[in-house]
Design a protein around this motif. Structure first.
Motif, PDB file in Angstrom:
ATOM      1  N   LEU A  52      11.447   6.571  13.951  1.00 29.16           N
ATOM      2  CA  LEU A  52      10.932   5.210  13.800  1.00 29.16           C
ATOM      3  C   LEU A  52       9.525   5.234  13.225  1.00 29.16           C
ATOM      4  CD1 LEU A  52      12.183   3.552  17.096  1.00 29.16           C
ATOM      5  CD2 LEU A  52      13.033   3.158  14.777  1.00 29.16           C
ATOM      6  N   ASP A  53       8.731   6.203  13.641  1.00 27.05           N
ATOM      7  CA  ASP A  53       7.361   6.323  13.138  1.00 27.05           C
ATOM      8  C   ASP A  53       7.357   6.636  11.646  1.00 27.05           C
ATOM      9  OD1 ASP A  53       4.561   6.374  13.378  1.00 27.05           O
ATOM     10  OD2 ASP A  53       4.611   8.563  13.449  1.00 27.05           O
ATOM     11  N   ILE A  54       8.244   7.509  11.213  1.00 27.88           N
ATOM     12  CA  ILE A  54       8.342   7.876   9.797  1.00 27.88           C
ATOM     13  C   ILE A  54       8.767   6.663   8.976  1.00 27.88           C
ATOM     14  CG2 ILE A  54       9.659   9.247   8.138  1.00 27.88           C
ATOM     15  CD1 ILE A  54       9.719  11.481  10.260  1.00 27.88           C
ATOM     16  N   GLU A  55       9.702   5.875   9.499  1.00 28.67           N
ATOM     17  CA  GLU A  55      10.182   4.708   8.766  1.00 28.67           C
ATOM     18  C   GLU A  55       9.116   3.629   8.667  1.00 28.67           C
ATOM     19  OE1 GLU A  55      13.756   3.424  10.622  1.00 28.67           O
ATOM     20  OE2 GLU A  55      14.867   5.215  10.087  1.00 28.67           O
ATOM     21  N   SER A  56       8.244   3.526   9.646  1.00 29.11           N
ATOM     22  CA  SER A  56       7.235   2.470   9.636  1.00 29.11           C
ATOM     23  C   SER A  56       6.034   2.817   8.756  1.00 29.11           C
ATOM     24  CB  SER A  56       6.758   2.179  11.055  1.00 29.11           C
ATOM     25  OG  SER A  56       6.067   3.295  11.573  1.00 29.11           O
ATOM     26  N   ARG A  57       5.807   4.053   8.464  1.00 28.38           N
ATOM     27  CA  ARG A  57       4.635   4.456   7.678  1.00 28.38           C
ATOM     28  C   ARG A  57       4.630   3.907   6.244  1.00 28.38           C
ATOM     29  NH1 ARG A  57       3.748  10.648   9.694  1.00 28.38           N
ATOM     30  NH2 ARG A  57       3.009  10.098  11.760  1.00 28.38           N
ATOM     31  N   PRO A  58       5.713   3.999   5.475  1.00 25.07           N
ATOM     32  CA  PRO A  58       5.646   3.474   4.107  1.00 25.07           C
ATOM     33  C   PRO A  58       5.330   1.979   4.060  1.00 25.07           C
ATOM     34  CG  PRO A  58       7.543   4.895   4.337  1.00 25.07           C
ATOM     35  CD  PRO A  58       6.953   4.712   5.713  1.00 25.07           C
ATOM     36  N   ALA A  59       5.853   1.224   4.993  1.00 25.34           N
ATOM     37  CA  ALA A  59       5.575  -0.211   5.017  1.00 25.34           C
ATOM     38  C   ALA A  59       4.099  -0.460   5.291  1.00 25.34           C
ATOM     39  CB  ALA A  59       6.438  -0.894   6.073  1.00 25.34           C
ATOM     40  N   ALA A  60       3.521   0.341   6.149  1.00 26.52           N
ATOM     41  CA  ALA A  60       2.107   0.169   6.461  1.00 26.52           C
ATOM     42  C   ALA A  60       1.245   0.476   5.238  1.00 26.52           C
ATOM     43  CB  ALA A  60       1.720   1.067   7.634  1.00 26.52           C
ATOM     44  N   LYS A  61       1.623   1.471   4.459  1.00 22.93           N
ATOM     45  CA  LYS A  61       0.859   1.805   3.256  1.00 22.93           C
ATOM     46  C   LYS A  61       0.936   0.669   2.245  1.00 22.93           C
ATOM     47  CE  LYS A  61       0.794   6.822   3.153  1.00 22.93           C
ATOM     48  NZ  LYS A  61       1.133   8.010   2.381  1.00 22.93           N
ATOM     49  N   GLY A  62       2.106   0.083   2.086  1.00 26.40           N
ATOM     50  CA  GLY A  62       2.274  -1.023   1.153  1.00 26.40           C
ATOM     51  C   GLY A  62       1.431  -2.215   1.546  1.00 26.40           C
ATOM     52  N   LYS A  63       1.400  -2.521   2.825  1.00 24.69           N
ATOM     53  CA  LYS A  63       0.594  -3.643   3.304  1.00 24.69           C
ATOM     54  C   LYS A  63      -0.883  -3.353   3.127  1.00 24.69           C
ATOM     55  CE  LYS A  63       3.894  -5.424   6.667  1.00 24.69           C
ATOM     56  NZ  LYS A  63       4.158  -5.700   8.070  1.00 24.69           N
ATOM     57  N   SER A  64      -1.258  -2.101   3.357  1.00 26.33           N
ATOM     58  CA  SER A  64      -2.658  -1.723   3.207  1.00 26.33           C
ATOM     59  C   SER A  64      -3.100  -1.868   1.763  1.00 26.33           C
ATOM     60  CB  SER A  64      -2.861  -0.278   3.680  1.00 26.33           C
ATOM     61  OG  SER A  64      -4.185   0.125   3.469  1.00 26.33           O
ATOM     62  N   LYS A  65      -2.265  -1.445   0.828  1.00 24.46           N
ATOM     63  CA  LYS A  65      -2.599  -1.560  -0.594  1.00 24.46           C
ATOM     64  C   LYS A  65      -2.727  -3.022  -0.997  1.00 24.46           C
ATOM     65  CE  LYS A  65      -0.585   2.731  -2.280  1.00 24.46           C
ATOM     66  NZ  LYS A  65       0.432   3.335  -3.141  1.00 24.46           N
ATOM     67  N   LYS A  66      -1.799  -3.854  -0.508  1.00 32.94           N
ATOM     68  CA  LYS A  66      -1.856  -5.275  -0.839  1.00 32.94           C
ATOM     69  C   LYS A  66      -3.142  -5.898  -0.296  1.00 32.94           C
ATOM     70  CE  LYS A  66       3.097  -6.142  -1.061  1.00 32.94           C
ATOM     71  NZ  LYS A  66       4.215  -6.845  -0.440  1.00 32.94           N
ATOM     72  N   ARG A  67      -3.496  -5.522   0.923  1.00 37.53           N
ATOM     73  CA  ARG A  67      -4.699  -6.077   1.533  1.00 37.53           C
ATOM     74  C   ARG A  67      -5.937  -5.651   0.754  1.00 37.53           C
ATOM     75  NH1 ARG A  67      -4.557  -4.140   6.768  1.00 37.53           N
ATOM     76  NH2 ARG A  67      -5.791  -2.344   6.137  1.00 37.53           N
TER      77      ARG A  67
END
Length: 57
Positions: free
Chosen positions: A10-25
């Protein structure tokens, strides 16, 4: 399947989404800074033209 394995998956799956949100922010912050700079420049240009008109009078 062990609980720790499930959590690591679950942690591995959540990491790419967090990077995408961080880039957008970050891009939103950069765009906001650029907008403020443009607005400041426009206001300075308007102020300069107003001073020039007042000097003519």
């Amino acid at each position: 399947m062990d609980k720790s394995e499930l959590l690591s998956m679950l942690d591995i799956e959540s990491r790419p989404a967090a990077k995408g949100k961080s880039k957008k922010r970050k891009w939103r912050e950069i765009e906001a800074i650029q907008d403020r700079y443009r607005l400041q420049k426009e206001l300075e240009d308007m102020d300069m033209s107003l001073e020039a008109e007042l000097a003519k009078l």
